[in-house]
Every structure is written in structure tokens, then in C-alpha cells.
Motif scaffolding. Structure first.
Motif, PDB file in Angstrom:
ATOM      1  N   GLY A 132       0.839  -1.099   0.010  1.00  0.00           N
ATOM      2  CA  GLY A 132       0.090   0.005  -0.006  1.00  0.00           C
ATOM      3  C   GLY A 132       0.855   1.192  -0.009  1.00  0.00           C
ATOM      4  N   LEU A 133       1.926   0.989   0.912  1.00  0.00           N
ATOM      5  CA  LEU A 133       3.038   2.245   0.882  1.00  0.00           C
ATOM      6  C   LEU A 133       3.438   2.761  -0.440  1.00  0.00           C
ATOM      7  N   LEU A 134       4.046   1.640  -1.082  1.00  0.00           N
ATOM      8  CA  LEU A 134       4.843   1.715  -2.198  1.00  0.00           C
ATOM      9  C   LEU A 134       3.787   1.879  -3.379  1.00  0.00           C
ATOM     10  N   ALA A 135       2.448   1.593  -3.381  1.00  0.00           N
ATOM     11  CA  ALA A 135       1.670   1.904  -4.557  1.00  0.00           C
ATOM     12  C   ALA A 135       1.351   3.327  -4.466  1.00  0.00           C
ATOM     13  N   MET A 136       1.242   4.071  -3.298  1.00  0.00           N
ATOM     14  CA  MET A 136       0.840   5.450  -3.051  1.00  0.00           C
ATOM     15  C   MET A 136       2.082   6.208  -3.734  1.00  0.00           C
ATOM     16  N   ILE A 137       3.324   5.957  -3.173  1.00  0.00           N
ATOM     17  CA  ILE A 137       4.544   6.562  -3.766  1.00  0.00           C
ATOM     18  C   ILE A 137       4.525   6.563  -5.250  1.00  0.00           C
ATOM     19  N   SER A 138       4.186   5.328  -5.619  1.00  0.00           N
ATOM     20  CA  SER A 138       4.232   5.324  -7.087  1.00  0.00           C
ATOM     21  C   SER A 138       3.117   6.115  -7.892  1.00  0.00           C
ATOM     22  N   VAL A 139       1.930   5.949  -7.301  1.00  0.00           N
ATOM     23  CA  VAL A 139       0.949   7.054  -7.740  1.00  0.00           C
ATOM     24  C   VAL A 139       1.290   8.361  -7.717  1.00  0.00           C
ATOM     25  N   ALA A 140       1.899   8.763  -6.539  1.00  0.00           N
ATOM     26  CA  ALA A 140       2.234  10.060  -6.574  1.00  0.00           C
ATOM     27  C   ALA A 140       3.310  10.589  -7.476  1.00  0.00           C
ATOM     28  N   GLY A 141       4.116   9.950  -7.938  1.00  0.00           N
ATOM     29  CA  GLY A 141       5.088  10.126  -8.905  1.00  0.00           C
ATOM     30  C   GLY A 141       4.385  10.125 -10.372  1.00  0.00           C
ATOM     31  N   LEU A 142       3.429   9.406 -10.537  1.00  0.00           N
ATOM     32  CA  LEU A 142       2.906   9.260 -11.729  1.00  0.00           C
ATOM     33  C   LEU A 142       1.841  10.386 -11.824  1.00  0.00           C
ATOM     34  N   TYR A 143       1.255  10.815 -10.938  1.00  0.00           N
ATOM     35  CA  TYR A 143       0.150  12.138 -10.882  1.00  0.00           C
ATOM     36  C   TYR A 143       1.151  13.395 -11.228  1.00  0.00           C
ATOM     37  N   GLU A 144       2.138  13.477 -10.583  1.00  0.00           N
ATOM     38  CA  GLU A 144       3.028  14.713 -11.159  1.00  0.00           C
ATOM     39  C   GLU A 144       3.563  14.726 -12.525  1.00  0.00           C
ATOM     40  N   ILE A 145       3.868  13.456 -13.075  1.00  0.00           N
ATOM     41  CA  ILE A 145       3.997  13.453 -14.396  1.00  0.00           C
ATOM     42  C   ILE A 145       2.872  13.800 -15.220  1.00  0.00           C
ATOM     43  N   ILE A 146       1.560  13.628 -14.853  1.00  0.00           N
ATOM     44  CA  ILE A 146       0.255  13.759 -15.622  1.00  0.00           C
ATOM     45  C   ILE A 146       0.030  15.360 -15.512  1.00  0.00           C
ATOM     46  N   GLU A 147       0.342  15.610 -14.268  1.00  0.00           N
ATOM     47  CA  GLU A 147       0.062  17.095 -14.213  1.00  0.00           C
ATOM     48  C   GLU A 147       1.218  18.121 -14.982  1.00  0.00           C
ATOM     49  N   TRP A 148       2.249  17.742 -14.878  1.00  0.00           N
ATOM     50  CA  TRP A 148       3.248  18.327 -15.815  1.00  0.00           C
ATOM     51  C   TRP A 148       2.759  18.333 -17.374  1.00  0.00           C
ATOM     52  N   TRP A 149       2.413  17.083 -17.756  1.00  0.00           N
ATOM     53  CA  TRP A 149       2.093  16.796 -19.293  1.00  0.00           C
ATOM     54  C   TRP A 149       0.726  17.815 -19.598  1.00  0.00           C
ATOM     55  N   TYR A 150      -0.222  17.650 -18.633  1.00  0.00           N
ATOM     56  CA  TYR A 150      -1.330  18.491 -18.870  1.00  0.00           C
ATOM     57  C   TYR A 150      -1.163  20.036 -18.838  1.00  0.00           C
ATOM     58  N   ALA A 151      -0.297  20.443 -18.058  1.00  0.00           N
ATOM     59  CA  ALA A 151       0.051  21.793 -17.707  1.00  0.00           C
ATOM     60  C   ALA A 151       0.732  22.516 -19.213  1.00  0.00           C
ATOM     61  N   GLN A 166       2.369  27.309  -7.628  1.00  0.00           N
ATOM     62  CA  GLN A 166       2.597  28.710  -6.988  1.00  0.00           C
ATOM     63  C   GLN A 166       3.735  29.047  -6.610  1.00  0.00           C
ATOM     64  N   GLY A 167       4.476  28.827  -7.754  1.00  0.00           N
ATOM     65  CA  GLY A 167       5.847  29.466  -7.804  1.00  0.00           C
ATOM     66  C   GLY A 167       7.035  28.611  -7.065  1.00  0.00           C
ATOM     67  N   ASP A 168       6.510  27.447  -6.505  1.00  0.00           N
ATOM     68  CA  ASP A 168       7.480  26.616  -5.824  1.00  0.00           C
ATOM     69  C   ASP A 168       8.225  25.807  -6.756  1.00  0.00           C
ATOM     70  N   ILE A 169       9.590  25.702  -6.926  1.00  0.00           N
ATOM     71  CA  ILE A 169      10.219  24.745  -7.901  1.00  0.00           C
ATOM     72  C   ILE A 169      10.283  23.507  -7.345  1.00  0.00           C
ATOM     73  N   TRP A 170      10.118  23.345  -6.126  1.00  0.00           N
ATOM     74  CA  TRP A 170       9.919  21.985  -5.520  1.00  0.00           C
ATOM     75  C   TRP A 170       8.691  21.261  -5.352  1.00  0.00           C
ATOM     76  N   ASP A 171       7.558  22.046  -5.845  1.00  0.00           N
ATOM     77  CA  ASP A 171       6.223  21.678  -5.535  1.00  0.00           C
ATOM     78  C   ASP A 171       5.972  20.348  -5.972  1.00  0.00           C
ATOM     79  N   ALA A 172       6.437  19.586  -6.698  1.00  0.00           N
ATOM     80  CA  ALA A 172       6.280  18.307  -7.112  1.00  0.00           C
ATOM     81  C   ALA A 172       6.847  17.261  -6.107  1.00  0.00           C
ATOM     82  N   GLN A 173       7.901  17.746  -5.741  1.00  0.00           N
ATOM     83  CA  GLN A 173       8.595  16.813  -4.623  1.00  0.00           C
ATOM     84  C   GLN A 173       7.903  16.855  -3.376  1.00  0.00           C
ATOM     85  N   LYS A 174       7.636  18.030  -2.939  1.00  0.00           N
ATOM     86  CA  LYS A 174       6.787  18.299  -1.611  1.00  0.00           C
ATOM     87  C   LYS A 174       5.544  17.572  -1.637  1.00  0.00           C
ATOM     88  N   ASP A 175       4.875  17.626  -2.933  1.00  0.00           N
ATOM     89  CA  ASP A 175       3.535  16.879  -3.002  1.00  0.00           C
ATOM     90  C   ASP A 175       3.650  15.540  -2.864  1.00  0.00           C
TER      91      ASP A 175
END
Length: 206
Positions: A132-151, A166-175
Motif C-alpha cells: 500500500g505504501l509503495l503503491a501510493m508513492i508510485s501513484v504520487a510520482g505518476l500524478y506529478e508526471i500527468i500534471e506536468w503533461w497537462y500543464a 504557486q511558484g515553488d520549484i520543489w512543488d512536485a517533490q513536496k507533493d
């Protein structure tokens, strides 16, 4: 004939329908609303399909719907513009941290994922929690890629609103960190509720 679906699921879905209608009524950006609401509706449909044959616990449903509620509210305003001043002022930040809290809540999905594996007897509780933990870490990374693609695809204000950095260059990592912390929190709840989870962890460590 008695319904197969748990009362908790039906009640939470009923309450969610009001939030859905609220979010759909004059959202800040209709395009962003559609893009943000699609994964929520998809998750809701999957939860109902799974629950037909394998009802989950009340805790699982509550954890699942916390994210659905938060993500749907974010879809109405865009995450950077959700009225969340009370929390931002509480922690002394000028940045709107609604998106961070929403990312923390998606980590809660680790609980129902682990519970489903345990109920299906796919693996021992310890390994179910780890999956469950590793699944959510994987989903988190995948979602950030989708966000970047859509943006990139949408561009302009719409892309920026969907990204919500909001101007944070580390936003994806913090998310992704918040997703992981949320998953650890939910699994901590499972460890308290299911003593066998902790016992299995000790056995594997020893």
C-alpha cells in the motif's frame, strides 16, 4: 432484496453528491474542473465496483472519501485559490497549503489497498501494508508526471491553475512527500487497529 453495499458507502456517496453539485456550479475554470473531477469520479466508480463483492471497513471508506471531498472542492476553485486562510494563517504561511493537505489525504488510500489485500488473503498484513505504501508513492510520482503533461498541453493560465505550484520549484517533490506521509499515517492507524500487522512486522525484522 437487501442491498449488498455497505451503509457507510451509500451515506458518504450521498453526502459527496452535494459537494459534487457545489463544485460543478460555476467553477473558477470549467476546463480545470473537468480535468480534476475525472479521477475522482473514476475512483468513486472503482470503489463501488470493488464493494459489490468485497465490502471494506468504515475506516477505509472514510479515508477514501476524505480525498474525494478535498479534491472536488479543489476542482471548483483550483487548488491555489481554495479559501483556506484559517489554516495558512495558523501555520504562518502566505502560500495556500490546501493542495498539500489534499496530497496528504490521498496517501490515505494505502489503508484500503492494504485492507483489500488482507481480506483477499493475498499476502500477510506486513506485506500488504508495504505494498500500500509503495503503491501510493508510485501513484504520487505518476500524478506529478500527468500534471506536468497537462500543464504543458493546456498552457497559459489554465495550465498554471491545474499545476498549482504557486511558484515553488520543489512543488512536485513536496507533493510526493505529503502523499507518502499520508500513507504512513493511514498505515499507522491500521497498525493500531490490527495488532497482527505489528506482530508480522516484528517477525520479518527478526
Amino acid at each position: 432484496m437487501q442491498s449488498k453495499f455497505p451503509t457507510t458507502l451509500k451515506l458518504l456517496t450521498f453526502l459527496y453528491s452535494f459537494v459534487f453539485i457545489f463544485s460543478a456550479w460555476e467553477p473558477a475554470s470549467r476546463a480545470v474542473w473537468v480535468a480534476e473531477i475525472i479521477p475522482v469520479v473514476a475512483v468513486l466508480a472503482i470503489v463501488w465496483l470493488i464493494s459489490k463483492n468485497t465490502p471494506l471497513s468504515k475506516t477505509s471508506y472514510v479515508f477514501l472519501f476524505i480525498w474525494m471531498f478535498m479534491h472536488t472542492i479543489g476542482s471548483k476553485y483550483t487548488f491555489a485559490e481554495v479559501p483556506f486562510d484559517w489554516f495558512n494563517n495558523l501555520i504562518g504561511s502566505e502560500r495556500n497549503h490546501f493542495d498539500r493537505v489534499a496530497h496528504f489525504s490521498i496517501g490515505f488510500f494505502a489503508y484500503p489497498i492494504a485492507e483489500l489485500l488482507i481480506r483477499k488473503r493475498v499476502c500477510a498484513p506486513f506485506w500488504a501494508g508495504l505494498f500500500g505504501l509503495l503503491a501510493m508513492i508510485s501513484v504520487a510520482g505518476l500524478y506529478e508526471i500527468i500534471e506536468w503533461w497537462y500543464a504543458e498541453l493546456a498552457g497559459g493560465d489554465e495550465g498554471i491553475a491545474f499545476l498549482g505550484s504557486q511558484g515553488d520549484i520543489w512543488d512536485a517533490q513536496k507533493d510526493m512527500l505529503m502523499d507518502t506521509l499520508g500513507a504512513l499515517f493511514s498505515l499507522g492507524v491500521m497498525a493500531i487497529q490490527r495488532p497482527e500487522f505489528v506482530r508480522q512486522a516484528k517477525l520479518n525484522k527478526g
